[in-house]
Design an enzyme around this catalytic site. Structure first.
Site, PDB file in Angstrom:
ATOM      1  N   ASP A   9       0.642  -1.171   0.052  1.00  0.00           N
ATOM      2  CA  ASP A   9       0.080  -0.123   0.070  1.00  0.00           C
ATOM      3  C   ASP A   9       0.938   1.266   0.052  1.00  0.00           C
ATOM      4  OD1 ASP A   9      -1.608   2.024   0.610  1.00  0.00           O
ATOM      5  OD2 ASP A   9      -2.699   1.047   2.283  1.00  0.00           O
ATOM      6  N   ASN A  23      -5.813  12.593 -11.147  1.00  0.00           N
ATOM      7  CA  ASN A  23      -6.356  13.064 -12.254  1.00  0.00           C
ATOM      8  C   ASN A  23      -6.261  14.704 -12.318  1.00  0.00           C
ATOM      9  OD1 ASN A  23      -8.947  14.661 -10.975  1.00  0.00           O
ATOM     10  ND2 ASN A  23      -9.583  12.337 -10.450  1.00  0.00           N
ATOM     11  N   VAL A  32      -5.296   4.559  -6.686  1.00  0.00           N
ATOM     12  CA  VAL A  32      -4.299   5.338  -5.685  1.00  0.00           C
ATOM     13  C   VAL A  32      -4.569   6.853  -5.386  1.00  0.00           C
ATOM     14  CG1 VAL A  32      -1.955   6.148  -5.959  1.00  0.00           C
ATOM     15  CG2 VAL A  32      -2.366   3.872  -6.929  1.00  0.00           C
ATOM     16  N   ASP A  33      -5.327   7.639  -6.221  1.00  0.00           N
ATOM     17  CA  ASP A  33      -5.640   9.089  -5.992  1.00  0.00           C
ATOM     18  C   ASP A  33      -6.437   8.826  -4.731  1.00  0.00           C
ATOM     19  OD1 ASP A  33      -5.656  11.729  -6.356  1.00  0.00           O
ATOM     20  OD2 ASP A  33      -7.230  11.514  -7.996  1.00  0.00           O
ATOM     21  N   SER A 121      -0.924   5.000 -14.362  1.00  0.00           N
ATOM     22  CA  SER A 121      -1.844   4.942 -15.661  1.00  0.00           C
ATOM     23  C   SER A 121      -2.182   3.234 -16.076  1.00  0.00           C
ATOM     24  CB  SER A 121      -0.987   5.266 -16.993  1.00  0.00           C
ATOM     25  OG  SER A 121      -1.372   6.769 -17.044  1.00  0.00           O
ATOM     26  N   GLY A 123      -4.092   1.380 -14.209  1.00  0.00           N
ATOM     27  CA  GLY A 123      -5.190   0.838 -13.369  1.00  0.00           C
ATOM     28  C   GLY A 123      -6.358   1.442 -14.544  1.00  0.00           C
TER      29      GLY A 123
END
Length: 170
Positions: A9, A23, A32-33, A121, A123
């Protein structure tokens, strides 16, 4: 520079800077964001809103990077970068490589010596994991930086295996 692979994690990494696969809105999202914003707390969102109100009114462009506090994360900073959406008809590899280069540039500006990256990128943006791993590792290896440790923190066994293979192929 030492390259490390970790399955785990990214929000638990004790490093100077954690890279967020953000984004363009910088206001949180999924993957992740979302995890970084949830665990890091409102301080990260507050700084992201300030960035949107000043330098990035139209959002952070793809391939660029910017830093904020890490809030409640064990890291000192979060470096937000916007990866490209994968396209079968257009080569966007240079934009993906730019995410890694620009993140290291920002890390150098901060004085960070240890940085944790996700697989940017790969995911929801659909980048094939093996190609994403190859671009990530080759770009980081070729980028001049003062960062001493780069840790690729990979969420699942598939991502870890892809990065392990790309690291071996060197």
């Amino acid at each position: 520079m030492e390259l490390k692979l970790v399955q785990g994690d990214i929000t638990e990494q004790e490093v100077d800077a954690v890279v967020n696969a953000a984004n363009s809105s910088l206001l949180g999202g999924g993957g992740v964001d979302g995890a970084i914003h949830r665990r890091g707390g409102p301080e990260i969102l507050q700084e992201c809103r300030a960035l949107r109100a000043s330098r990035y009114g139209g959002g952070l462009p793809t391939g660029h990077a910017v830093a904020t506090t890490a809030g409640r994360l064990p890291a000192r900073w979060v470096i937000h970068t916007v990866g490209p959406v994968h396209s079968a008809s257009e080569d966007r590899s240079e934009l993906l490589a730019s995410c890694y280069r620009e993140s290291l540039r920002v890390a150098d500006e901060l004085g960070a010596r240890s940085v944790a990256f996700p697989a940017i990128s790969t995911g929801i943006y659909g980048w094939p994991m093996d190609d994403g791993a190859r671009i990530a590792l080759s770009t980081v290896r070729r980028t001049p930086t003062g960062v001493l440790e780069v840790r690729f923190v990979l969420f699942g066994a598939e991502a870890y295996a892809a990065f392990e293979e790309a690291l071996r192929e060197g």
